[in-house]
Each structure stands twice: as C-alpha cells, then as structure tokens.
Design an enzyme around this catalytic site. Structure first.
Site, PDB file in Angstrom:
ATOM      1  N   SER A 150     126.001  32.398  38.992  1.00 11.17           N
ATOM      2  CA  SER A 150     126.561  32.620  37.825  1.00 11.17           C
ATOM      3  C   SER A 150     126.875  33.920  37.370  1.00 11.17           C
ATOM      4  O   SER A 150     126.569  34.670  37.745  1.00 11.17           O
ATOM      5  CB  SER A 150     125.764  31.895  36.692  1.00 11.17           C
ATOM      6  OG  SER A 150     126.075  32.007  35.308  1.00 11.17           O
ATOM      7  N   TYR A 173     117.783  29.108  33.311  1.00 11.40           N
ATOM      8  CA  TYR A 173     119.282  28.964  34.123  1.00 11.40           C
ATOM      9  C   TYR A 173     119.414  30.294  34.441  1.00 11.40           C
ATOM     10  O   TYR A 173     119.831  30.506  35.786  1.00 11.40           O
ATOM     11  CB  TYR A 173     120.176  28.428  33.147  1.00 11.40           C
ATOM     12  CG  TYR A 173     121.451  28.228  33.945  1.00 11.40           C
ATOM     13  CD1 TYR A 173     121.740  27.262  34.785  1.00 11.40           C
ATOM     14  CD2 TYR A 173     122.628  29.310  33.844  1.00 11.40           C
ATOM     15  CE1 TYR A 173     122.965  27.083  35.385  1.00 11.40           C
ATOM     16  CE2 TYR A 173     123.712  29.340  34.531  1.00 11.40           C
ATOM     17  CZ  TYR A 173     123.869  28.293  35.423  1.00 11.40           C
ATOM     18  OH  TYR A 173     125.404  28.012  36.017  1.00 11.40           O
TER      19      TYR A 173
END
Length: 261
Positions: A150, A173
């Site tokens: 990401s 995350y």
C-alpha cells in the site's frame, strides 16, 4: 498491450475491486488465471463473471488457514496447473473488520482481536503462501511472486483526511503492509537464483468514495486525483511479464506521486 500468454497466474483475494480487475486484465492479456477467494458473495461473483472462460479456475481458500493454503496449492498442482506467477493480494482493511454501522475505533479502543485478524490475513497469509511455493513449486520452473502492499506501507498517513469520515486509517493495516515488503526483501534474497519477488504498492484507488474524501486525498497526490483500478492493474501486468525479469526486491509505488512529495 502486455502479453501474458506464457503465464499461469495464481492470485489470492481475487474478488475485491483490485483483485477482480487483475483477473479481467490478466485474462485479456492471454494468461491462465487461477483465482482464490473466501466462499460467499465475492467468490460467487467471480464464478458468475469469469467461470465460462476456459483460462480461468477458481478455488475456495482462506489465506489465514494454514491447512487450507497447503491443501489448495497441492490441489492446484494436482489439477494440472503450473503457476509461474503468484500474487499475494488477499487483504483485510479496518473497514472490513467493522460491522455495518459500527463506529470505527481509535487506537485506544482497537481490540487485540482486530489487530490479530489483520495480521493473520495481511501478513501471515502471504507467509503461508510463500512457504507453500518454497515447499511445492520453487525450483521446478521460473517463478515470480508479487506481494501487494500500500502507499501507506512506508509513508505515514495524514490522519486529518479521515476526520468525520465513516472509516479511518487502521494501525494494523499499515503495520502489515510495511511487513509485506520486509517479507519481499527476505524472499528475494533467499530465492535469488530461482525466483523474482517484488512489492506492488497501490495508492488511493477510487471505490465509490465521497466527493469530500476524494478532494481531501487528491490534494496529497501530485496528479491531483485517486487512481482507477485499471491503472494499478497496468503495473501488475508488467510485473507479471517477462519485461520485469531483471527486477527483484523492489518496492513499486503506483500512487500518482503521493510518496514523492
């Protein structure tokens, strides 16, 4: 167009907005695609959309289930598939952990169960697949592994853009996506004579976000907008192709310049 007619690609977490885009684009590029997904609506959607394509195969698999990962890879090989590209794409976000309508917790109220669930899917899952590649496939033919991270893997989030939004940036995350690249580096070194291993880091991808959120995040991106799923898929296809044969251990941002400020 990228030619993937010599590729057989195994992709985890294939039913989301990016996963299903990868599947579509890989099939269009001539690849044989072996997809996995949890049973449920996303699995059923993949079956309905791609099930009639002779180059598509679909398996139920929970990436966080050690036995399921081993059994699925064994079954794929027993069925005659010879994947030479693997994508660790399955991931769980903070939004997915929250029940519909539930308030998104701040750090002080984040449960250990939520943290552990994110780690099990986002980091342990990729480890389990890599281990099965090492056990069952490595050395039999040339391989590529692409781990999906990401834009937040190596860059801090701007927490202000989430103010008043129904979702937030979830600490686990970000931690798992940073860990993914650590796994990439370790595997790239360990498998250096047998496989290439790279990290693809998508930026902010439009998926029905509100106009206000689009505005806030776009102000942080050099190109001034969120990405479309196909723009991430363009790079995923390149990393799958023979054009990326001399790339390994790399962190590839596709974020419109977010990380370059």
């Amino acid at each position: 167009m990228t030619d993937l007619s010599d590729k057989s690609i195994f992709l985890t977490g294939s039913g989301g907005v990016l996963g299903s885009t990868y599947v579509r684009r890989m099939l269009d590029a001539g690849a044989r695609v072996i997809a996995s997904e949890l049973p449920g609506a996303r699995y059923d959607g993949l079956a309905a959309k791609f099930g009639q394509n002779e180059n598509f195969a679909l398996y139920e698999m929970d990436v966080a289930d050690e036995a399921a990962v081993g059994d699925t890879v064994s079954q794929i090989l027993a069925d005659g598939h010879k994947p030479n590209v693997f994508f660790n794409n399955a991931s769980i976000t903070g939004e997915m952990l929250m029940k519909a309508g539930a308030e998104f917790p701040d750090l002080a109220n984040t449960t250990l169960d939520s943290w552990n669930k994110a780690l099990s899917v986002n980091l342990t899952g990729p480890f389990l697949l890599a281990r099965e590649i090492d056990r069952q496939v490595l050395g039999k033919w040339d391989l590529k592994l692409i781990n999906i991270a990401s834009m937040y893997a190596l860059r801090a989030p701007h927490h202000d853009i989430y103010e008043g939004m129904p979702f937030k940036n979830f600490s686990a995350y970000q931690a798992t996506k940073a860990g993914i690249h650590g796994l990439t580096l370790w595997l790239a070194s360990s498998w250096r004579h047998k496989a290439t291993v790279n990290t693809l880091a998508p930026g902010a991808v439009f998926n029905g976000h509100s106009e206000e959120f689009q505005k806030r995040v776009s102000e942080l991106i050099m190109q001034g907008r969120m990405a479309q799923p196909d723009e991430i898929a363009d790079v995923a296809l390149f990393l799958s192709s023979s054009g990326a044969n001399h790339m390994t251990g790399q962190f590839v941002n596709v974020d419109g310049g977010y990380s370059a400020w």
